[in-house]
Motif scaffolding. Structure first.
Motif, mmCIF file in Angstrom:
data_model
loop_
_atom_site.group_PDB
_atom_site.id
_atom_site.type_symbol
_atom_site.label_atom_id
_atom_site.label_comp_id
_atom_site.label_asym_id
_atom_site.label_seq_id
_atom_site.Cartn_x
_atom_site.Cartn_y
_atom_site.Cartn_z
ATOM 1 N N THR A 1 0.847 -1.189 0.000
ATOM 2 C CA THR A 1 0.000 0.000 0.000
ATOM 3 C C THR A 1 0.883 1.238 0.000
ATOM 4 O OG1 THR A 1 -1.628 -1.181 1.355
ATOM 5 C CG2 THR A 1 -1.887 1.196 1.156
ATOM 6 N N ILE A 2 0.615 2.166 -0.922
ATOM 7 C CA ILE A 2 1.342 3.431 -0.998
ATOM 8 C C ILE A 2 0.406 4.543 -0.537
ATOM 9 C CG2 ILE A 2 2.605 5.034 -2.475
ATOM 10 C CD1 ILE A 2 3.069 2.693 -4.419
ATOM 11 N N VAL A 3 0.855 5.330 0.441
ATOM 12 C CA VAL A 3 0.052 6.411 1.007
ATOM 13 C C VAL A 3 0.773 7.727 0.741
ATOM 14 C CG1 VAL A 3 -1.201 7.189 3.055
ATOM 15 C CG2 VAL A 3 -0.549 4.782 2.845
ATOM 16 N N ALA A 4 0.056 8.726 0.195
ATOM 17 C CA ALA A 4 0.702 9.985 -0.177
ATOM 18 C C ALA A 4 -0.067 11.192 0.341
ATOM 19 C CB ALA A 4 0.845 10.075 -1.698
ATOM 20 N N ALA A 5 0.670 12.232 0.751
ATOM 21 C CA ALA A 5 0.075 13.474 1.236
ATOM 22 C C ALA A 5 -0.549 14.255 0.080
ATOM 23 C CB ALA A 5 1.153 14.324 1.917
ATOM 24 N N SER A 6 -1.725 14.850 0.333
ATOM 25 C CA SER A 6 -2.451 15.552 -0.730
ATOM 26 C C SER A 6 -1.947 16.969 -0.975
ATOM 27 C CB SER A 6 -3.944 15.606 -0.397
ATOM 28 O OG SER A 6 -4.195 16.487 0.684
ATOM 29 N N GLY A 7 -1.026 17.450 -0.120
ATOM 30 C CA GLY A 7 -0.496 18.796 -0.296
ATOM 31 C C GLY A 7 -1.030 19.771 0.749
ATOM 32 N N ASP A 8 -0.337 20.911 0.897
ATOM 33 C CA ASP A 8 -0.646 21.874 1.956
ATOM 34 C C ASP A 8 -1.097 23.236 1.444
ATOM 35 O OD1 ASP A 8 0.178 19.868 3.656
ATOM 36 O OD2 ASP A 8 2.155 20.738 4.033
ATOM 37 N N ASP A 9 -1.428 23.321 0.152
ATOM 38 C CA ASP A 9 -1.818 24.611 -0.419
ATOM 39 C C ASP A 9 -3.183 24.576 -1.084
ATOM 40 O OD1 ASP A 9 0.589 26.650 -0.248
ATOM 41 O OD2 ASP A 9 1.439 24.657 -0.575
ATOM 42 N N GLY A 10 -4.079 23.764 -0.527
ATOM 43 C CA GLY A 10 -5.427 23.703 -1.056
ATOM 44 C C GLY A 10 -5.473 23.198 -2.479
ATOM 45 N N ALA A 11 -6.350 23.802 -3.278
ATOM 46 C CA ALA A 11 -6.508 23.391 -4.671
ATOM 47 C C ALA A 11 -5.607 24.170 -5.610
ATOM 48 C CB ALA A 11 -7.968 23.579 -5.098
ATOM 49 N N ASN A 12 -4.843 25.129 -5.055
ATOM 50 C CA ASN A 12 -4.058 26.038 -5.877
ATOM 51 C C ASN A 12 -2.571 25.705 -5.880
ATOM 52 O OD1 ASN A 12 -6.059 28.413 -6.627
ATOM 53 N ND2 ASN A 12 -6.510 27.780 -4.529
ATOM 54 N N SER A 13 -1.838 26.459 -6.670
ATOM 55 C CA SER A 13 -0.390 26.279 -6.774
ATOM 56 C C SER A 13 0.315 26.794 -5.525
ATOM 57 C CB SER A 13 0.138 27.032 -7.999
ATOM 58 O OG SER A 13 1.543 27.111 -7.975
#
Length: 349
Positions: free
Chosen positions: A66-78
């Motif tokens: 199983t590979i688990v990845a962070a979705s990011g820390d800047d919302g839906a934007n760049s």
């Protein structure tokens, strides 16, 4: 990193995703759960890297990994919004969280302050949960119903979305976990940090715990976990219905691009924050049932012990009452009365 009791912990260092995933996939018996607390914007991923990553990820899924990845820390934007605001606003999916072969983890806040759990947003949470729709991957079949329900829900609520996202792209995150103000020690000092990069290893440790239960019962590891989570329609999670991901990871830098949390799955916190007990019950119901039976057995034993101690206490009280009466009757001490009763009992024997 999160630590799971009785599980081996491997720290795998690589300067890029491709050396990492090819190295892991080359092992005959790789670690069963991998946590990725890093990501880049999809626009910077080459087609050759994308092809290699997907091929190797599929190999690992077949091996039960199983590979688990962070979705990011800047919302839906760049992430550029942090440095060039108001420039940089616009949908910018994060990879490899957007890959359909990984489990993508968003962030919540509230747990750390004992308040209502909502979307992790920069104003109070330090970062904003990443999420949206991939420009590189189509939505897999297992999540299409959840995505359709989301759009129907926000339409019925009169919520409008800024155009520019790929409506049929792979939607992410899949789930979420608390991402605000983890207490960590750096150079001997306690520091509060936030990030989906902190939430992700917590989920990885949950999966490792479940794998331990399954392996102990002679069952295979959970492996490709996404389809079963979607088919359950989120019964394993705490639904997050307040907040959005329109802001960057810095306070006050917000855009009109982004999505709102709502009932059920959404592209902000997925199905919501994971409840481990329900999560384990979904993925390994037999072990959960066995644990419940063990708890019931312990409760029965405790009850019998209490009842037995109660009977012994009553017998002792009755004996003390007889001794007291015997002493009063013959005008002797209680100690002498007790000896007299014991002597009488021996004669009866």
């Amino acid at each position: 990193m999160a630590f799971t009791p009785n599980a081996e912990l491997t720290y795998w260092y690589a300067d890029d995703f491709i050396p990492w995933i090819t190295g892991v996939a080359s092992h005959s018996s790789p670690p069963l759960v991998h946590s990725l607390s890093y990501g880049i914007e999809e626009e910077y991923v080459s087609q050759s890297d994308l092809k290699v990553f997907d091929q190797e990820a599929l190999k690992l899924l077949l091996m039960g990994v199983t590979i688990v990845a962070a979705s990011g820390d800047d919302g839906a934007n760049s992430r550029d919004v942090r440095d060039y605001y108001p420039y940089g606003c616009g949908y910018s999916p994060t990879w490899p969280a957007s890959c359909p072969y990984v489990l993508s983890v968003g962030g919540t806040m509230g747990v750390e302050s004992n308040t209502e759990e909502i979307v992790c947003m920069a104003d109070d949470g330090g970062i904003t949960s990443g999420g949206g729709f991939s420009d590189l991957y189509y939505a897999p079949d297992y999540q299409k119903a959840a995505v359709d329900t989301y759009f129907n829900t926000i339409r019925n609520k009169g919520i409008s979305l800024k155009s520019g996202y790929t409506i049929d792209g792979r939607a992410y995150p899949d789930i979420a976990m608390s991402a605000a103000w983890y207490d960590v020690v750096i150079a001997g000092k306690h520091v509060g940090v936030s990030g989906t990069s902190a939430a992700t290893p917590v989920i990885a440790s949950f999966i490792s715990l479940v794998n331990g239960q399954r392996l102990a019962a002679g069952q295979p590891p959970v492996g490709y976990i996404n389809p079963i989570l979607y088919s359950s329609r989120g019964i394993f999670a705490n639904d997050i219905t307040k907040g959005d991901n329109k802001c960057s990871g810095e306070e006050g830098k917000c855009c009109s691009h982004g999505f709102s949390a709502t009932e059920g799955w959404d592209p902000v916190t997925g199905w919501g924050s994971v409840d481990f007990v329900k999560f384990a019950q979904l993925l390994h119901p037999r072990s959960h049932g066995e644990e419940r039976e063990r708890e019931n057995e312990r409760e029965r034993e405790d009850k019998e012990k209490i009842e037995s101690e109660g009977v012994r206490k009553e017998e002792k009280e009755e004996e003390e009452e007889i001794v007291e009466k015997e002493a009063e009757k013959h005008n002797i001490t209680e100690e002498e009365g007790e000896k007299k009763i014991m002597k009488r009992e021996r004669k009866k024997g």
